[in-house]
Design a protein around this motif. Structure first.
Motif, PDB file in Angstrom:
ATOM      1  N   VAL A 185       0.716  -1.288  -0.267  1.00 20.96           N
ATOM      2  CA  VAL A 185       0.067   0.186   0.179  1.00 20.96           C
ATOM      3  C   VAL A 185       1.000   1.678  -0.624  1.00 20.96           C
ATOM      4  O   VAL A 185       1.736   0.724   0.289  1.00 20.96           O
ATOM      5  CB  VAL A 185      -1.259  -0.024   0.758  1.00 20.96           C
ATOM      6  CG1 VAL A 185      -2.008  -1.396   1.001  1.00 20.96           C
ATOM      7  CG2 VAL A 185      -0.443   0.455   2.999  1.00 20.96           C
ATOM      8  N   ALA A 186       0.575   2.510  -0.786  1.00 21.77           N
ATOM      9  CA  ALA A 186       1.347   3.372  -1.168  1.00 21.77           C
ATOM     10  C   ALA A 186       0.702   4.165   0.338  1.00 21.77           C
ATOM     11  O   ALA A 186      -0.558   5.178   0.396  1.00 21.77           O
ATOM     12  CB  ALA A 186       1.070   3.891  -2.174  1.00 21.77           C
ATOM     13  N   LEU A 187       1.131   4.595   1.761  1.00 20.59           N
ATOM     14  CA  LEU A 187       0.801   5.231   2.556  1.00 20.59           C
ATOM     15  C   LEU A 187       0.819   6.439   2.411  1.00 20.59           C
ATOM     16  O   LEU A 187       1.094   7.231   2.008  1.00 20.59           O
ATOM     17  CB  LEU A 187       2.041   4.960   3.835  1.00 20.59           C
ATOM     18  CG  LEU A 187       2.215   3.744   4.382  1.00 20.59           C
ATOM     19  CD1 LEU A 187       3.273   3.606   5.785  1.00 20.59           C
ATOM     20  CD2 LEU A 187       0.584   2.882   5.416  1.00 20.59           C
ATOM     21  N   VAL A 188      -0.577   6.930   2.868  1.00 19.09           N
ATOM     22  CA  VAL A 188      -0.993   8.641   3.447  1.00 19.09           C
ATOM     23  C   VAL A 188       0.033   9.011   4.072  1.00 19.09           C
ATOM     24  O   VAL A 188       0.604   8.012   5.150  1.00 19.09           O
ATOM     25  CB  VAL A 188      -2.009   9.028   3.463  1.00 19.09           C
ATOM     26  CG1 VAL A 188      -3.744   8.059   2.299  1.00 19.09           C
ATOM     27  CG2 VAL A 188      -2.376   8.573   4.909  1.00 19.09           C
ATOM     28  N   THR A 189       0.162  10.659   3.675  1.00 22.14           N
ATOM     29  CA  THR A 189       0.628  11.761   4.754  1.00 22.14           C
ATOM     30  C   THR A 189      -0.587  12.350   5.668  1.00 22.14           C
ATOM     31  O   THR A 189      -0.793  12.742   5.436  1.00 22.14           O
ATOM     32  CB  THR A 189       1.823  12.150   4.481  1.00 22.14           C
ATOM     33  OG1 THR A 189       2.949  11.670   3.679  1.00 22.14           O
ATOM     34  CG2 THR A 189       3.073  13.532   5.487  1.00 22.14           C
ATOM     35  N   PRO A 190      -0.793  11.594   6.409  1.00 26.00           N
ATOM     36  CA  PRO A 190      -2.072  12.081   7.588  1.00 26.00           C
ATOM     37  C   PRO A 190      -1.559  13.514   8.131  1.00 26.00           C
ATOM     38  O   PRO A 190      -0.207  13.489   8.731  1.00 26.00           O
ATOM     39  CB  PRO A 190      -2.581  11.368   8.774  1.00 26.00           C
ATOM     40  CG  PRO A 190      -1.352  10.109   8.672  1.00 26.00           C
ATOM     41  CD  PRO A 190      -0.564  10.730   7.460  1.00 26.00           C
ATOM     42  N   GLY A 208      -3.440  -7.785   7.260  1.00 25.56           N
ATOM     43  CA  GLY A 208      -2.908  -8.516   6.322  1.00 25.56           C
ATOM     44  C   GLY A 208      -2.176  -8.369   4.732  1.00 25.56           C
ATOM     45  O   GLY A 208      -1.784  -8.699   4.352  1.00 25.56           O
ATOM     46  N   ILE A 209      -1.683  -6.423   4.740  1.00 21.87           N
ATOM     47  CA  ILE A 209      -0.678  -6.045   3.914  1.00 21.87           C
ATOM     48  C   ILE A 209       0.244  -7.009   4.016  1.00 21.87           C
ATOM     49  O   ILE A 209       0.858  -6.939   4.772  1.00 21.87           O
ATOM     50  CB  ILE A 209      -0.930  -4.800   4.076  1.00 21.87           C
ATOM     51  CG1 ILE A 209      -1.942  -3.963   3.832  1.00 21.87           C
ATOM     52  CG2 ILE A 209      -0.026  -4.228   3.073  1.00 21.87           C
ATOM     53  CD1 ILE A 209      -3.104  -4.131   2.611  1.00 21.87           C
ATOM     54  N   GLU A 210       0.829  -7.025   2.568  1.00 24.00           N
ATOM     55  CA  GLU A 210       2.480  -7.744   2.206  1.00 24.00           C
ATOM     56  C   GLU A 210       3.406  -6.875   3.022  1.00 24.00           C
ATOM     57  O   GLU A 210       4.549  -6.510   3.490  1.00 24.00           O
ATOM     58  CB  GLU A 210       2.632  -8.645   1.318  1.00 24.00           C
ATOM     59  CG  GLU A 210       1.841 -10.290   1.338  1.00 24.00           C
ATOM     60  CD  GLU A 210       0.013  -9.770   1.289  1.00 24.00           C
ATOM     61  OE1 GLU A 210       0.145 -11.279   1.335  1.00 24.00           O
ATOM     62  OE2 GLU A 210       0.002  -9.473   0.637  1.00 24.00           O
ATOM     63  N   TYR A 211       3.637  -5.531   2.604  1.00 23.53           N
ATOM     64  CA  TYR A 211       4.296  -4.400   2.368  1.00 23.53           C
ATOM     65  C   TYR A 211       4.001  -3.543   2.162  1.00 23.53           C
ATOM     66  O   TYR A 211       3.177  -2.863   2.267  1.00 23.53           O
ATOM     67  CB  TYR A 211       5.698  -4.691   1.510  1.00 23.53           C
ATOM     68  CG  TYR A 211       4.900  -4.586   0.350  1.00 23.53           C
ATOM     69  CD1 TYR A 211       5.623  -3.608  -0.881  1.00 23.53           C
ATOM     70  CD2 TYR A 211       4.991  -5.574  -0.457  1.00 23.53           C
ATOM     71  CE1 TYR A 211       5.298  -3.530  -1.942  1.00 23.53           C
ATOM     72  CE2 TYR A 211       4.499  -5.539  -1.364  1.00 23.53           C
ATOM     73  CZ  TYR A 211       4.482  -4.597  -2.769  1.00 23.53           C
ATOM     74  OH  TYR A 211       4.242  -3.885  -3.819  1.00 23.53           O
ATOM     75  N   ILE A 270       3.673  -5.402 -11.378  1.00 26.71           N
ATOM     76  CA  ILE A 270       2.773  -4.616  -9.793  1.00 26.71           C
ATOM     77  C   ILE A 270       1.864  -3.652 -10.712  1.00 26.71           C
ATOM     78  O   ILE A 270       2.829  -2.670 -10.833  1.00 26.71           O
ATOM     79  CB  ILE A 270       3.666  -4.328  -8.711  1.00 26.71           C
ATOM     80  CG1 ILE A 270       4.702  -5.352  -8.434  1.00 26.71           C
ATOM     81  CG2 ILE A 270       3.315  -3.840  -7.646  1.00 26.71           C
ATOM     82  CD1 ILE A 270       5.781  -4.545  -7.500  1.00 26.71           C
ATOM     83  N   SER A 271       1.054  -3.906 -10.346  1.00 26.47           N
ATOM     84  CA  SER A 271      -0.097  -2.675 -10.357  1.00 26.47           C
ATOM     85  C   SER A 271      -0.008  -1.949 -10.309  1.00 26.47           C
ATOM     86  O   SER A 271      -0.161  -1.859  -8.542  1.00 26.47           O
ATOM     87  CB  SER A 271      -1.685  -3.939 -10.622  1.00 26.47           C
ATOM     88  OG  SER A 271      -2.728  -2.773 -11.014  1.00 26.47           O
ATOM     89  N   ALA A 287       2.676  -9.883 -10.512  1.00 22.73           N
ATOM     90  CA  ALA A 287       2.837 -10.189  -8.526  1.00 22.73           C
ATOM     91  C   ALA A 287       2.511  -9.313  -7.346  1.00 22.73           C
ATOM     92  O   ALA A 287       2.312  -9.929  -6.547  1.00 22.73           O
ATOM     93  CB  ALA A 287       4.365  -9.778  -8.972  1.00 22.73           C
ATOM     94  N   GLY A 288       1.161  -8.446  -7.758  1.00 23.07           N
ATOM     95  CA  GLY A 288       0.330  -8.328  -7.320  1.00 23.07           C
ATOM     96  C   GLY A 288       0.242  -6.470  -7.694  1.00 23.07           C
ATOM     97  O   GLY A 288      -0.104  -6.062  -8.461  1.00 23.07           O
ATOM     98  N   VAL A 289       0.422  -6.238  -6.468  1.00 19.75           N
ATOM     99  CA  VAL A 289      -0.547  -4.544  -6.408  1.00 19.75           C
ATOM    100  C   VAL A 289       0.917  -3.902  -5.457  1.00 19.75           C
ATOM    101  O   VAL A 289       0.745  -4.282  -4.292  1.00 19.75           O
ATOM    102  CB  VAL A 289      -2.117  -4.481  -6.259  1.00 19.75           C
ATOM    103  CG1 VAL A 289      -2.114  -4.538  -4.658  1.00 19.75           C
ATOM    104  CG2 VAL A 289      -2.290  -2.994  -6.321  1.00 19.75           C
ATOM    105  N   ILE A 290       0.519  -2.134  -5.603  1.00 19.40           N
ATOM    106  CA  ILE A 290       0.622  -1.254  -4.943  1.00 19.40           C
ATOM    107  C   ILE A 290      -0.758  -0.832  -4.901  1.00 19.40           C
ATOM    108  O   ILE A 290      -1.103   0.132  -6.025  1.00 19.40           O
ATOM    109  CB  ILE A 290       2.229  -0.498  -5.101  1.00 19.40           C
ATOM    110  CG1 ILE A 290       3.483  -1.470  -4.562  1.00 19.40           C
ATOM    111  CG2 ILE A 290       2.389   0.928  -4.041  1.00 19.40           C
ATOM    112  CD1 ILE A 290       4.333  -0.876  -5.026  1.00 19.40           C
ATOM    113  N   SER A 291      -0.941  -0.505  -3.838  1.00 21.04           N
ATOM    114  CA  SER A 291      -2.109  -0.032  -3.735  1.00 21.04           C
ATOM    115  C   SER A 291      -2.873   1.381  -2.657  1.00 21.04           C
ATOM    116  O   SER A 291      -2.063   1.864  -2.324  1.00 21.04           O
ATOM    117  CB  SER A 291      -3.075  -0.796  -3.127  1.00 21.04           C
ATOM    118  OG  SER A 291      -5.002  -1.038  -2.866  1.00 21.04           O
TER     119      SER A 291
END
Length: 294
Positions: free
Chosen positions: A9-14, A37-40, A187-188, A203-207
């Protein structure tokens, strides 16, 4: 790079209401991803509004995520730009010991040729002490990194280990998958076509949506990787309307509205971005409540 297969996941900056970085909210968001359950985790990507962060704020975000993660998940750091020398200098000077890889966007605004893109990433690969994931996002960069360029880079530099492909073009993604070297990760970078890409051999996603609904989205990707197609598509269609909504008025305004509905952070974004309007906010919050009740 098995560690980077599945859902990142592409983390936000809150931000707080005064627009300062909200480190306590960031810690909550990191734990929410891990519990879901995120992988990275991807730190300081586009979704982090990194273009509006000062150098000191970027260091604060990095430190906060590393401490909150506490070694539980692999971390990927966004290190990219349209000044090749500047990117190289950052790669050589930054301590990347806590990161599994860097995510480096194709140069934006300059609109380089394919040869220019190749030469840029040649310099990046030679400078980086950790593996490199390319990032192709023509909607933001105004240039498309073509499959032939990606394949050339992947074959020439063994530390270029994957690409986040966000052209929104399933045919281009399939060409990448068809011609990639063995072990190279496609990666999507587009939540709506993540499952088709995975089923085609990705291979998956950066979501982004996966950040708001980590359990459902990471389950979908795992089911796709396991070729459990019907079960995976049930989750895809469960989240499809939310994917449209979170991008309807720009990223990360939409996903920050999800986090506000979840009670994890404020909706605040920094100019030139603005919060979603009341109509969209109401629809997003209704969707969050619906998912909670399932």
């Amino acid at each position: 790079m098995q560690a980077l297969t599945g859902t990142g996941v592409a983390l936000v900056t809150p931000f707080k209401k005064d627009f300062s970085v909200d480190t306590e909210a960031l810690k909550k968001i990191v734990n929410y991803q891990i519990d879901g359950g995120i992988e990275y985790l991807v730190v300081l990507g586009t979704t982090a509004e990194s273009a509006t962060l000062t150098k000191e704020e970027k260091e604060l975000v990095i430190t906060t995520v590393i401490e909150a993660n506490n070694g539980r998940l692999p971390l990927v750091l966004g290190v990219g730009g349209n000044n090749t020398a500047g990117v190289v200098a950052e790669l050589k000077s930054r301590d990347l010991s806590k990161f599994t890889a860097v995510l480096s966007v194709s140069p934006y605004y300059n609109k380089p040729t394919q040869e220019g893109i190749y030469q840029h990433f040649k310099m990046v690969a030679e400078a980086s002490p950790v593996p490199v994931i390319l990032y192709n996002v023509p909607g933001r960069t105004a240039s498309n990194m073509l499959p032939a360029t990606v394949t050339r880079l992947a074959n020439d530099f063994k530390n270029i280990i994957g690409i986040k492909e966000a052209a929104g073009d399933i045919v281009q993604a399939m060409k990448l998958i068809q011609h990639k070297p063995e072990g190279f990760l496609v990666i999507s970078g587009d939540d709506m076509i993540t499952l088709p890409m995975v089923l085609a051999g990705g291979a998956g996603v950066i979501s982004v949506i996966g950040e708001g609904f980590p359990r459902q989205f990471s389950d979908m990707v795992r089911l796709g990787l396991e070729r459990k197609v019907d079960e995976a598509y049930r989750l895809h269609y469960l989240l499809a309307d939310a994917i449209d909504m979170i991008f309807e008025q720009g990223n990360p305004a939409g996903i920050k509205c999800v986090f506000a509905a979840l009670g994890l952070s404020e909706e605040t974004v920094r100019l030139p971005l603005v919060n979603v309007n009341e109509d969209l906010a109401a629809r997003i919050k209704a969707f969050v409540n619906k998912i909670r009740n399932l």
